[in-house]
Design a protein around this motif. Structure first.
Motif, PDB file in Angstrom:
ATOM      1  N   ARG A  39      88.135 -94.781  91.937  1.00 25.78           N
ATOM      2  CA  ARG A  39      89.546 -94.541  91.620  1.00 25.78           C
ATOM      3  C   ARG A  39      89.956 -95.437  90.452  1.00 25.78           C
ATOM      4  N   GLY A  40      91.150 -95.184  89.921  1.00 31.87           N
ATOM      5  CA  GLY A  40      91.625 -95.989  88.799  1.00 31.87           C
ATOM      6  C   GLY A  40      90.772 -95.818  87.563  1.00 31.87           C
ATOM      7  N   HIS A  41      90.224 -94.608  87.384  1.00 38.79           N
ATOM      8  CA  HIS A  41      89.238 -94.370  86.325  1.00 38.79           C
ATOM      9  C   HIS A  41      89.849 -94.129  84.957  1.00 38.79           C
ATOM     10  N   GLY A  42      91.150 -93.844  84.891  1.00 34.50           N
ATOM     11  CA  GLY A  42      91.821 -93.732  83.607  1.00 34.50           C
ATOM     12  C   GLY A  42      91.672 -92.404  82.888  1.00 34.50           C
ATOM     13  N   VAL A  43      91.059 -91.410  83.497  1.00 39.55           N
ATOM     14  CA  VAL A  43      90.948 -90.103  82.851  1.00 39.55           C
ATOM     15  C   VAL A  43      92.328 -89.447  82.826  1.00 39.55           C
ATOM     16  N   PRO A  44      92.786 -88.965  81.669  1.00 40.69           N
ATOM     17  CA  PRO A  44      94.133 -88.392  81.592  1.00 40.69           C
ATOM     18  C   PRO A  44      94.356 -87.296  82.620  1.00 40.69           C
ATOM     19  N   HIS A  45      95.498 -87.351  83.266  1.00 43.76           N
ATOM     20  CA  HIS A  45      95.833 -86.369  84.297  1.00 43.76           C
ATOM     21  C   HIS A  45      95.873 -84.970  83.694  1.00 43.76           C
ATOM     22  N   GLY A  46      95.279 -84.020  84.366  1.00 43.59           N
ATOM     23  CA  GLY A  46      95.293 -82.631  83.929  1.00 43.59           C
ATOM     24  C   GLY A  46      94.155 -82.247  83.015  1.00 43.59           C
ATOM     25  N   LEU A  47      93.500 -83.221  82.378  1.00 42.84           N
ATOM     26  CA  LEU A  47      92.419 -82.897  81.449  1.00 42.84           C
ATOM     27  C   LEU A  47      91.238 -82.215  82.136  1.00 42.84           C
ATOM     28  N   PRO A  48      90.753 -82.729  83.277  1.00 35.35           N
ATOM     29  CA  PRO A  48      89.633 -82.032  83.924  1.00 35.35           C
ATOM     30  C   PRO A  48      89.963 -80.586  84.303  1.00 35.35           C
ATOM     31  N   ALA A  49      91.176 -80.350  84.802  1.00 34.27           N
ATOM     32  CA  ALA A  49      91.557 -78.990  85.196  1.00 34.27           C
ATOM     33  C   ALA A  49      91.610 -78.064  83.986  1.00 34.27           C
ATOM     34  N   ASP A  50      92.119 -78.570  82.866  1.00 34.31           N
ATOM     35  CA  ASP A  50      92.183 -77.744  81.656  1.00 34.31           C
ATOM     36  C   ASP A  50      90.780 -77.419  81.150  1.00 34.31           C
ATOM     37  N   LEU A  51      89.893 -78.407  81.172  1.00 34.57           N
ATOM     38  CA  LEU A  51      88.535 -78.177  80.714  1.00 34.57           C
ATOM     39  C   LEU A  51      87.795 -77.209  81.638  1.00 34.57           C
ATOM     40  N   ARG A  52      87.983 -77.373  82.929  1.00 31.97           N
ATOM     41  CA  ARG A  52      87.323 -76.480  83.890  1.00 31.97           C
ATOM     42  C   ARG A  52      87.802 -75.032  83.686  1.00 31.97           C
ATOM     43  N   ALA A  53      89.087 -74.864  83.467  1.00 27.58           N
ATOM     44  CA  ALA A  53      89.627 -73.511  83.265  1.00 27.58           C
ATOM     45  C   ALA A  53      89.052 -72.878  81.996  1.00 27.58           C
ATOM     46  N   ALA A  54      88.930 -73.654  80.919  1.00 27.96           N
ATOM     47  CA  ALA A  54      88.355 -73.129  79.684  1.00 27.96           C
ATOM     48  C   ALA A  54      86.883 -72.785  79.882  1.00 27.96           C
ATOM     49  N   ALA A  55      86.172 -73.627  80.623  1.00 25.68           N
ATOM     50  CA  ALA A  55      84.766 -73.342  80.895  1.00 25.68           C
ATOM     51  C   ALA A  55      84.609 -72.054  81.694  1.00 25.68           C
ATOM     52  N   ARG A  56      85.485 -71.833  82.648  1.00 28.60           N
ATOM     53  CA  ARG A  56      85.417 -70.582  83.412  1.00 28.60           C
ATOM     54  C   ARG A  56      85.613 -69.371  82.492  1.00 28.60           C
ATOM     55  N   ARG A  57      86.455 -69.511  81.483  1.00 26.91           N
ATOM     56  CA  ARG A  57      86.633 -68.404  80.540  1.00 26.91           C
ATOM     57  C   ARG A  57      85.339 -68.143  79.766  1.00 26.91           C
ATOM     58  N   PHE A  58      84.621 -69.210  79.433  1.00 28.63           N
ATOM     59  CA  PHE A  58      83.335 -69.006  78.761  1.00 28.63           C
ATOM     60  C   PHE A  58      82.330 -68.346  79.700  1.00 28.63           C
ATOM     61  N   PHE A  59      82.201 -68.863  80.905  1.00 30.15           N
ATOM     62  CA  PHE A  59      81.208 -68.318  81.831  1.00 30.15           C
ATOM     63  C   PHE A  59      81.499 -66.866  82.204  1.00 30.15           C
ATOM     64  N   ALA A  60      82.757 -66.454  82.083  1.00 30.04           N
ATOM     65  CA  ALA A  60      83.122 -65.073  82.415  1.00 30.04           C
ATOM     66  C   ALA A  60      82.783 -64.084  81.298  1.00 30.04           C
ATOM     67  N   LEU A  61      82.347 -64.579  80.143  1.00 28.26           N
ATOM     68  CA  LEU A  61      81.979 -63.690  79.042  1.00 28.26           C
ATOM     69  C   LEU A  61      80.747 -62.870  79.415  1.00 28.26           C
ATOM     70  N   PRO A  62      80.565 -61.710  78.816  1.00 23.51           N
ATOM     71  CA  PRO A  62      79.370 -60.903  79.100  1.00 23.51           C
ATOM     72  C   PRO A  62      78.093 -61.678  78.740  1.00 23.51           C
ATOM     73  N   PRO A  63      77.011 -61.436  79.471  1.00 18.29           N
ATOM     74  CA  PRO A  63      75.759 -62.156  79.193  1.00 18.29           C
ATOM     75  C   PRO A  63      75.300 -62.036  77.749  1.00 18.29           C
ATOM     76  N   GLU A  64      75.497 -60.880  77.127  1.00 16.91           N
ATOM     77  CA  GLU A  64      75.043 -60.720  75.751  1.00 16.91           C
ATOM     78  C   GLU A  64      75.834 -61.591  74.780  1.00 16.91           C
ATOM     79  N   VAL A  65      77.082 -61.913  75.125  1.00 19.22           N
ATOM     80  CA  VAL A  65      77.864 -62.824  74.291  1.00 19.22           C
ATOM     81  C   VAL A  65      77.394 -64.263  74.507  1.00 19.22           C
ATOM     82  N   LYS A  66      77.214 -64.666  75.756  1.00 15.76           N
ATOM     83  CA  LYS A  66      76.722 -66.018  76.038  1.00 15.76           C
ATOM     84  C   LYS A  66      75.337 -66.243  75.435  1.00 15.76           C
ATOM     85  N   GLN A  67      74.556 -65.175  75.326  1.00 12.74           N
ATOM     86  CA  GLN A  67      73.207 -65.302  74.788  1.00 12.74           C
ATOM     87  C   GLN A  67      73.216 -65.790  73.339  1.00 12.74           C
ATOM     88  N   ARG A  68      74.284 -65.581  72.618  1.00 13.98           N
ATOM     89  CA  ARG A  68      74.388 -66.088  71.243  1.00 13.98           C
ATOM     90  C   ARG A  68      74.302 -67.616  71.194  1.00 13.98           C
TER      91      ARG A  68
END
Length: 319
Positions: A39-68
């Motif tokens: 605890r007390g790690h100093g990571v800005p509040h909300g940053l992990p959730a925002d990054l996770r949400a953006a990553a989910r958008r990438f992983f949801a792309l079609p396989p042929e797009v991720k293959q690039r």
């Protein structure tokens, strides 16, 4: 009861008896499991959730797009299913791990092509999810600061007169993986002995994990208790030490052995995303293990960080 201690960096910063208590908890917890909740790690509040949400958008792309953006293990980009089996790191042949990964890493080039093409590759940024780049960079900057603080904490927990890592991480190697663990409904039944991540220890100094709890989640191994579900605290990050730091400690502290269970029949739609920062040292850092009475084993030879890590990374790469 859990063998994983929870420590608060804010209490360490207070000094005095509060800090002394934290240092005792760190040493005891590391000796038990090589894991901590921090605890007390100093990571800005909300940053992990925002990054996770953006990553989910990438992983949801079609396989042929991720293959690039497809790369092999150790590369920068998308590491698709079937390419990695972490159990091989400890000599256990397992089916491929049930995950997909997007990875970036240190890009602070040295000017030596033989070094840079292994440890300081260019990062790749998917144009389909433009916000990933800034979120990645903000998060990894926070992870670098925290990891350096954890190394200082560990030196203090062993009552060393100075922090031996201060001169060993001016241009460190590091990797940052976002792992997606697909649901059972998508994958079908796992093969015998197959995991989301097979049993292993990490390779470097510290690993900092922001995870989502789940039925097919993280388990930690201890000599006393065997495998057990890792505790989860939404206000804390999960930290474990890797093989390099365990070696530096003279085997006083074990590298945190862990695995991620396969998707479970009780939660067929469970779809988890973990944010994982693997910190190391400068590629040419020379690590000299601590001798007894702090270390547990005498006469361990010094090692060079990059050489130590390379053999382990090669072991888990399939194909």
């Amino acid at each position: 009861m859990t063998p994983i201690a929870t420590v608060d960096l804010d209490r360490w910063h207070e000094g005095g008896e509060a800090a002394a208590t934290v240092l005792r908890e760190v040493d005891a917890g590391m000796q038990r499991a090589g894991f901590l909740l921090v605890r007390g790690h100093g990571v800005p509040h909300g940053l992990p959730a925002d990054l996770r949400a953006a990553a989910r958008r990438f992983f949801a792309l079609p396989p042929e797009v991720k293959q690039r953006y497809a790369v092999s293990v150790g590369g920068r980009g998308w590491i698709g299913p079937g390419l990695e089996a972490n159990g091989y790191a400890e000599g256990t042949e397992t089916p491929p791990d049930l995950k997909e990964t997007f990875a970036i890493g240190a890009d602070t080039r040295t000017g030596d092509a033989l070094i840079d093409t292994v440890w300081f590759l260019d990062n790749v940024w998917p144009e389909e999810v433009g916000e990933l780049r800034e979120l990645f960079l903000a998060y990894t900057a926070a992870m670098r600061t925290l990891s350096d603080e954890l190394l200082a904490l560990f030196a203090a927990a062993l009552d060393l007169p100075h922090n031996p890592f201060e001169g060993l991480a001016s241009r460190p190697t590091w990797t940052y993986n976002i792992n997606r663990y697909p649901p059972l409904a998508e994958l079908g039944p796992p093969e015998p002995g197959q995991f989301r991540i097979g049993p292993h220890t990490d390779f470097g100094t510290v690993t900092v994990l922001d995870r989502e709890p789940g039925a097919g989640g993280l388990q930690v191994y201890t000599e006393d208790g065997g495998w057990a579900d890792a505790p989860y605290d939404p206000s804390a990050l999960t930290v474990n030490i890797g093989d390099l730091l365990a070696y530096w400690s003279g085997q006083r502290w074990p590298a945190g052995r862990h695995r991620v269970l396969p998707p479970q029949a009780s939660a067929p739609d469970e779809d988890l995303v973990s944010l994982i920062y693997f910190y190391e040292l400068d590629h040419d850092a020379r690590v000299t293990p601590l001798e007894p009475p702090i270390g547990r084993v005498s006469g361990l030879a010094p090692v060079v960080s990059a050489e130590f890590l390379r053999t382990r990374l090669d072991a888990i790469t399939l194909g």
